[in-house]
Design a protein around this motif. Sequence first.
Motif, PDB file in Angstrom:
ATOM      1  N   VAL A   1       3.983  -6.308  -7.075  1.00  0.00           N
ATOM      2  CA  VAL A   1       3.823  -4.798  -6.835  1.00  0.00           C
ATOM      3  C   VAL A   1       3.082  -4.325  -5.291  1.00  0.00           C
ATOM      4  N   LYS A   2       3.912  -3.644  -4.513  1.00  0.00           N
ATOM      5  CA  LYS A   2       3.390  -3.378  -3.312  1.00  0.00           C
ATOM      6  C   LYS A   2       2.647  -1.956  -3.181  1.00  0.00           C
ATOM      7  N   LEU A   3       3.034  -0.857  -4.041  1.00  0.00           N
ATOM      8  CA  LEU A   3       2.465   0.551  -3.872  1.00  0.00           C
ATOM      9  C   LEU A   3       1.027   0.403  -4.807  1.00  0.00           C
ATOM     10  N   ASP A   4       0.427   1.497  -4.214  1.00  0.00           N
ATOM     11  CA  ASP A   4      -0.916   1.681  -4.731  1.00  0.00           C
ATOM     12  C   ASP A   4      -0.874   2.511  -5.906  1.00  0.00           C
ATOM     13  N   ARG A   5      -0.056   3.738  -5.708  1.00  0.00           N
ATOM     14  CA  ARG A   5       0.065   4.495  -6.723  1.00  0.00           C
ATOM     15  C   ARG A   5       1.175   5.200  -6.739  1.00  0.00           C
ATOM     16  N   LEU A   6       1.703   5.723  -8.121  1.00  0.00           N
ATOM     17  CA  LEU A   6       2.908   6.610  -8.226  1.00  0.00           C
ATOM     18  C   LEU A   6       2.504   7.892  -8.658  1.00  0.00           C
ATOM     19  N   VAL A   7       2.818   9.112  -7.926  1.00  0.00           N
ATOM     20  CA  VAL A   7       2.507  10.299  -8.537  1.00  0.00           C
ATOM     21  C   VAL A   7       4.033  11.221  -8.830  1.00  0.00           C
ATOM     22  N   TYR A   8       4.125  11.207 -10.328  1.00  0.00           N
ATOM     23  CA  TYR A   8       5.242  12.026 -10.678  1.00  0.00           C
ATOM     24  C   TYR A   8       4.927  13.533 -10.558  1.00  0.00           C
ATOM     25  N   LYS A   9       5.807  14.272 -10.070  1.00  0.00           N
ATOM     26  CA  LYS A   9       5.505  15.685  -9.813  1.00  0.00           C
ATOM     27  C   LYS A   9       6.372  16.169 -10.594  1.00  0.00           C
ATOM     28  N   ILE A  10       6.234  17.261 -11.401  1.00  0.00           N
ATOM     29  CA  ILE A  10       7.173  17.913 -12.320  1.00  0.00           C
ATOM     30  C   ILE A  10       7.652  19.069 -11.475  1.00  0.00           C
TER      31      ILE A  10
ATOM     32  N   ARG B   1      -3.135  12.889 -15.953  1.00  0.00           N
ATOM     33  CA  ARG B   1      -1.886  13.851 -16.277  1.00  0.00           C
ATOM     34  C   ARG B   1      -2.509  15.298 -16.259  1.00  0.00           C
ATOM     35  N   THR B   2      -1.776  16.267 -15.600  1.00  0.00           N
ATOM     36  CA  THR B   2      -2.191  17.679 -15.609  1.00  0.00           C
ATOM     37  C   THR B   2      -0.764  18.297 -16.255  1.00  0.00           C
ATOM     38  N   SER B   3      -0.983  18.795 -17.268  1.00  0.00           N
ATOM     39  CA  SER B   3       0.477  19.298 -17.949  1.00  0.00           C
ATOM     40  C   SER B   3       1.235  20.142 -17.076  1.00  0.00           C
ATOM     41  N   GLY B   4       2.415  19.919 -17.003  1.00  0.00           N
ATOM     42  CA  GLY B   4       3.286  20.944 -16.204  1.00  0.00           C
ATOM     43  C   GLY B   4       3.145  20.513 -14.809  1.00  0.00           C
ATOM     44  N   SER B   5       2.464  19.667 -14.335  1.00  0.00           N
ATOM     45  CA  SER B   5       2.148  19.556 -12.876  1.00  0.00           C
ATOM     46  C   SER B   5       2.382  18.214 -12.527  1.00  0.00           C
ATOM     47  N   GLN B   6       1.609  17.261 -12.873  1.00  0.00           N
ATOM     48  CA  GLN B   6       1.922  15.582 -12.379  1.00  0.00           C
ATOM     49  C   GLN B   6       1.360  14.769 -13.160  1.00  0.00           C
ATOM     50  N   ILE B   7       1.768  13.425 -13.108  1.00  0.00           N
ATOM     51  CA  ILE B   7       1.334  12.367 -14.004  1.00  0.00           C
ATOM     52  C   ILE B   7       0.993  11.198 -12.716  1.00  0.00           C
ATOM     53  N   VAL B   8      -0.301  10.692 -12.761  1.00  0.00           N
ATOM     54  CA  VAL B   8      -0.593   9.713 -11.750  1.00  0.00           C
ATOM     55  C   VAL B   8      -0.734   8.245 -12.269  1.00  0.00           C
ATOM     56  N   LEU B   9      -0.114   7.456 -11.841  1.00  0.00           N
ATOM     57  CA  LEU B   9      -0.247   6.066 -12.247  1.00  0.00           C
ATOM     58  C   LEU B   9      -0.761   5.214 -11.076  1.00  0.00           C
ATOM     59  N   ASP B  10      -1.675   4.176 -11.418  1.00  0.00           N
ATOM     60  CA  ASP B  10      -2.221   3.310 -10.248  1.00  0.00           C
ATOM     61  C   ASP B  10      -1.762   1.958 -10.569  1.00  0.00           C
TER      62      ASP B  10
ATOM     63  N   GLY C   1       0.747  -1.096  -0.007  1.00  0.00           N
ATOM     64  CA  GLY C   1       0.222   0.040  -0.083  1.00  0.00           C
ATOM     65  C   GLY C   1       0.763   1.249  -0.060  1.00  0.00           C
ATOM     66  N   GLY C   2       0.212   2.273   0.017  1.00  0.00           N
ATOM     67  CA  GLY C   2       0.643   3.758  -0.110  1.00  0.00           C
ATOM     68  C   GLY C   2       0.967   4.266  -1.368  1.00  0.00           C
ATOM     69  N   THR C   3       1.362   5.775  -1.409  1.00  0.00           N
ATOM     70  CA  THR C   3       1.638   6.248  -2.509  1.00  0.00           C
ATOM     71  C   THR C   3       2.750   7.007  -2.391  1.00  0.00           C
ATOM     72  N   LEU C   4       3.649   6.715  -3.445  1.00  0.00           N
ATOM     73  CA  LEU C   4       5.109   7.003  -3.653  1.00  0.00           C
ATOM     74  C   LEU C   4       4.999   8.360  -4.451  1.00  0.00           C
ATOM     75  N   ASN C   5       5.465   9.552  -4.173  1.00  0.00           N
ATOM     76  CA  ASN C   5       5.668  10.667  -4.618  1.00  0.00           C
ATOM     77  C   ASN C   5       7.076  11.001  -5.387  1.00  0.00           C
ATOM     78  N   ILE C   6       7.148  11.060  -6.645  1.00  0.00           N
ATOM     79  CA  ILE C   6       8.430  11.210  -7.447  1.00  0.00           C
ATOM     80  C   ILE C   6       8.395  12.490  -8.183  1.00  0.00           C
ATOM     81  N   ALA C   7       9.796  13.219  -7.698  1.00  0.00           N
ATOM     82  CA  ALA C   7       9.715  14.402  -8.420  1.00  0.00           C
ATOM     83  C   ALA C   7      10.795  14.342  -9.645  1.00  0.00           C
ATOM     84  N   LEU C   8      10.194  14.799 -10.761  1.00  0.00           N
ATOM     85  CA  LEU C   8      10.861  14.710 -12.201  1.00  0.00           C
ATOM     86  C   LEU C   8      11.274  16.013 -12.449  1.00  0.00           C
ATOM     87  N   ASN C   9      12.374  15.917 -13.208  1.00  0.00           N
ATOM     88  CA  ASN C   9      13.041  17.466 -13.498  1.00  0.00           C
ATOM     89  C   ASN C   9      12.599  18.004 -14.640  1.00  0.00           C
TER      90      ASN C   9
END
Length: 538
Positions: free
Chosen positions: A235-244, A215-224, A49-57
């Motif tokens: 696979v253990k995580l519930d969600r990945l959130v890529y933050k720009i 996907r919110t352009s310029g902001s974030q991409i969400v994968l479940d 479980g859980g959401t992992l927040n990842i910062a993209l450059n």
Amino acid sequence: MRPSPRLVVALAALPLALTACGGGGSGSTSSAPPSISAHSADNRPVKGGGTLNIALNADPDALDPSISTTLVGREVFANMCEKLYDIDASASLVPQLATALPEVSDDGKEVTIKLRQGVKFNDGTPFDAEAVKKSLDRHRTWEKSARQADLAAVSEVTAVDPATVRLTLSQAFTPLTAQLADRAGMIMSPKALDAAADNFGASPVCVGPFTFASRTSGSQIVLDKAPDYYDAAKVKLDRLVYKIIVDPNVRAANLKSGDVQVADQLATTTVKGVQTDPNLTVVSGGGLGYYGITINTGNANGSTEQPGTVNTALAKSPELREAFELALDRDVINKTVYNGLHEVDCYPVALDSPYRSKDLQCPKRDLSKAKQLVQASGVPAPVPVTLTSPNDAVNQRLAQVIQQMAKEAGFDVSVQTAEFVSTLEQGKSGKFDVLLNGWSGRVDPDGNLTNLVTTKGSNNYSGMSDPGIDDPIKQAAAESDPAKRAELYGSSMRRAAELRGVLYLYHNKYYLGMSKNVAGVQYFKDGLPRFVTAGFAA
């Protein structure tokens, strides 16, 4: 050659915000590079479980494997769109959606691939040979595809049976498996392709541990988490959130505050500061790719069009291009801009590649000769050069250092900045003089060369076109002997170095910052964080 005192003073005078930026890190050239271990996989147990927040450059371009050209796009794909093949911790090619490495006929022109069975796309559509054929045909024939050069040797794809695909080649092509371990080997849902057509990237569907959510352009991409994934128990995580988060200092600050738990491509100026935080760790990957200065020598109408005349001083004068290179000190650039954390080089193939000729040498800074070449060119000094740079702080820092170095040789470099994706568009269209850009790298050297320096390659932004470059690369792709391939690639790279359409500066080392309570992340030499087994430490 040692940098001149005047250059040292000029570099020291650059804005303080650029020389000492980010998270307690130092931009000083006197500090030793921090010790950072390479990371293949973290095997601590993780809880579910859980959401992992990842910062993209940077904000990725379209999430369509056929047209994507960005590293950050590949980072998202790595957890959403599996390929026929992949690389492992030792950078060896391994099956992913295939079950084994390809079977190749004696003449090299017939390649048979066995596929996983019982697999579903993330929309529930069955994965089979017909789906593979549909994706590969799109990659290689769609007029908008950036994969055409990757699969140019493939003349036909045949679904032999539901679990077998046969590729018929026009000529033997040794790098094929490596190409199928990247976007050219990503297989898309045929149902989603039929529904979305050219707009597939707006809501992509593949086979993968996570499925596209939003996907919110310029902001974030969400994968479940993908319920239909064939190895879902892993696979253990519930969600990945890529933050720009483009600004490297903000990216490091968000990692320290806990707003994100993973930050990709830490700026080398922020690595030390992240390392000193007791709650964080830094691991290194990459080394296959490169970064450098692309000079528009013939890209008059677009990189895939016939080269033409470009009316800039550098385009018209090989001597001025040589002078521009001799004005640069790669070692000083690495120390001043990157704290010495990259691998200095002037060629596009990795230093430790088995396909790297041992006799390839890089020129040292030679300001005296650079000045002589400028004077002999007949172009009144200072020679005007317009340098286009991505607008992040590190690239702007690099642009300023180049500007100062080139000034000493008689160049007047003006710097223009733009959003990262915009600079790629300028590169493709040929609407630039000189451009800062790079390539994330491939395990087979063909992936660092064919599309990037051969005539009408989609990423040949320079517009170079020369048989001395093209022919050896083509011959090497049909050659199976590694020593002969290395010799051919060496010949091509030496010719490209003479033309100087690209002035390579270094091989990228990527630094991944992570919270210490994140485990199970796989981080290999391609610099793509894989979260299929990741989670929060149990």
